[in-house]
Design an enzyme around this catalytic site. Structure first.
Site, PDB file in Angstrom:
ATOM      1  N   LYS A 112       3.391  -0.615   2.319  1.00 27.45           N
ATOM      2  CA  LYS A 112       2.326  -0.782   1.340  1.00 27.45           C
ATOM      3  C   LYS A 112       1.558   0.524   1.109  1.00 27.45           C
ATOM      4  CE  LYS A 112       2.446  -5.555   1.193  1.00 27.45           C
ATOM      5  NZ  LYS A 112       3.274  -5.957   2.270  1.00 27.45           N
TER       6      LYS A 112
HETATM    7  C1  LIG Z   1       4.255  -6.964   2.244  1.00 20.06           C
HETATM    8  C2  LIG Z   1       5.359  -6.883   3.214  1.00 20.06           C
HETATM    9  C3  LIG Z   1       6.626  -7.406   2.928  1.00 20.06           C
HETATM   10  C4  LIG Z   1       6.913  -8.156   1.656  1.00 20.06           C
HETATM   11  O1  LIG Z   1       6.856  -7.322   0.511  1.00 20.06           O
HETATM   12  P1  LIG Z   1       6.689  -7.991  -0.930  1.00 20.06           P
HETATM   13  O2  LIG Z   1       6.532  -6.852  -1.867  1.00 20.06           O
HETATM   14  O3  LIG Z   1       5.479  -8.855  -0.851  1.00 20.06           O
HETATM   15  O4  LIG Z   1       7.928  -8.781  -1.181  1.00 20.06           O
HETATM   16  C5  LIG Z   1       7.617  -7.214   3.857  1.00 20.06           C
HETATM   17  N1  LIG Z   1       7.385  -6.571   5.015  1.00 20.06           N
HETATM   18  C6  LIG Z   1       6.179  -6.068   5.329  1.00 20.06           C
HETATM   19  C7  LIG Z   1       5.997  -5.397   6.634  1.00 20.06           C
HETATM   20  C8  LIG Z   1       5.126  -6.200   4.441  1.00 20.06           C
HETATM   21  O5  LIG Z   1       3.934  -5.693   4.736  1.00 20.06           O
END
Ligand SMILES: *Cc1c(COP(=O)(O)O)cnc(C)c1O
Length: 465
Positions: A112
């Protein structure tokens, strides 16, 4: 470059407006009116360039007049300067035709950060120019919130409120949200699950009086700026394996569908992507839907990969929009059924459109844990549980399609989920240097009921000037 809503009833916006707004006024999500393409020669020319240079080339066509080239380059440079790896998104090899894209070297140890750090820089630049102030409200299953708080803490034109499900996130995730000391940071622990938090954030955006009063802005994964920032590492990794001259596939641990949808955009831009494989944990609504066209909620169960404990996968709406040939009315119909009846069925045509690009697979809890154990033994790679879900599904896919290189996305650092990793391997993964005192810092959090009006009152009170 114009952005239009997936529900077809909100005004078209510029990149800057779409980024600052988040959710469209008709409840839809913004998508670019046309998707710019890079030619094979342009893609080939990315080989050997830095992450930042590729980021500029890939994102530039989408941002219109919002920033000059020089400004945009400077924002990109700042966004990634705090990453703990010179490659930003290094690619390591797991097996003959299976690679792992490590997306966890940012300041909060999850992918993120790639989007959030850039959005933070872009918000600051855009708001600084207009002198406006905004209130960012977001829901998190753990990683979005910590990445958002890290990106926006201390910025003068922004207050940031993050709703997270009390007791359902890891201690590292919680501490990353509750230990920043800046006054513009507000962590709210909600007595509910992630879907409750996300639904309340959506309701706040649909309450136009509130939305105006506090100048609401959203940085959840529905924000177009976030999807765009995530397109970049599909290019950096595919090019390093020989694109555009060679096809690749990706397996993506999926919850809200933002990350994998960025892969779809990369494909539409001309990157030769064979398959985009959705990997889910036991909360497998997307996997079931890809199998039989039925998107029906069954209730969320907590897992060791909590950032994927989701049933209302918001960015899936964007995939549905493209699968219905950009028919906003069709999307409105499905979303109404979801809201009133808890599910919908996807037409044959739309299903075949989805299956042109996407495959899917699921890993249950024992399988996820076992994958952490075997990956360490066979490759030396310590996986977080989300990445392990994807490695399992990626392995299955490689067995069926051994000729196309598979890139599996590793979305968080193992130290962010130490309990599950220690259980599977006997190793307690240490936090990287610089974060080692996280467990000693004092926490600041507001516990709130699962009640929209009460939460709105807190936000109104704390943003009153
Ligand atoms: C947010 C997240 C996901 C999922 O990603 P999306 O874009 O919501 O599909 C997977 N793994 C981790 C560690 C995350 O923080």
């Amino acid at each position: 470059m114009h952005y239009i809503s997936t529900r077809g009833q909100a005004p078209d916006l510029s990149f800057e407006e779409a980024m600052l707004t988040g959710l469209a006024r008709d409840g839809g999500l913004y998508v670019p009116q046309t998707i710019p393409a890079l030619s094979p020669d342009q893609i080939a020319a990315l080989a050997g360039k830095s992450y930042e240079d590729i980021a500029f080339e890939v994102m530039r066509p989408f941002i219109g007049e919002t920033f000059t080239d020089a400004e945009f380059k400077a924002l990109i440079a700042k966004a990634y300067s705090g990453f703990g790896h010179a490659a930003r998104a290094p690619l390591v090899q797991l097996a003959p035709n299976h690679f792992l894209l490590e997306l966890f070297h940012g300041p909060t140890l999850a992918f993120k950060d790639f989007a959030m750090q850039l959005i933070g820089q872009m918000f600051q630049a855009a708001l600084g120019r207009s002198g406006k102030r905004v209130t960012i409200v977001g829901a998190t299953s753990g990683d979005t919130g910590s990445a958002a708080i890290e990106a926006f803490r201390g910025l003068s034109n922004v207050d940031v409120f993050i709703l997270y499900p009390h007791g359902r996130i890891s201690e590292v995730q919680r501490r990353q949200m509750t230990t920043p000391v800046e006054d513009n940071v507000h962590a709210l622990a909600v007595d509910g699950d992630f879907d409750d938090c996300q639904a309340m954030v959506k309701d706040m955006f649909n309450d136009f009086a509130f939305r105006e009063a506090v100048s609401l802005a959203g940085v959840n994964s529905i924000n177009w700026g976030r999807v765009l920032a995530q397109v970049v590492y599909y290019f950096t990794s595919a090019v390093s394996l020989g694109a555009p001259h060679r096809q690749v596939s990706f397996t993506v641990p999926t919850g809200n569908f933002g990350d994998i949808f960025a892969g779809y955009i990369a494909k539409k831009m001309g990157l030769p992507v064979e398959r985009l494989v959705i990997a889910t944990n036991q909360n497998d609504i997307l996997h079931r839907c890809l199998e039989n066209g039925d998107y029906t909620k069954l209730g969320v169960v907590p897992t060791i990969s909590p950032s994927m404990d989701i049933e209302v996968s918001s960015n899936f709406e964007r995939a549905l929009y493209f699968a219905h040939d950009r028919d906003g009315a069709a999307v409105v119909g499905l979303m109404d059924e979801l809201k009133t009846g808890g599910g919908f069925r996807i037409s044959q045509n739309a299903m075949s459109a989805l299956r042109t690009h996407y495959d899917s697979g699921m890993a249950d809890e024992p399988t996820t844990s076992r994958t952490i154990t075997t990956a360490l033994a066979e490759t030396g790679e310590l996986l977080c549980p989300h990445s392990a879900v994807a490695v399992h599904v990626g392995n299955q896919h490689v067995r069926r399609h051994p000729d196309v290189p598979m890139i599996t996305l590793a979305t968080a650092h193992p130290a962010k989920f130490p309990a599950a990793v220690e259980e599977a391997t006997g190793h307690h993964p240490p936090l990287p240097p610089g974060m080692a005192d996280l467990y000693e810092r004092s926490e600041r959090v507001t516990r709130v009921a699962n009640d929209l009006a009460a939460i709105q009152a807190i936000i109104t009170e704390r943003t009153a000037t």
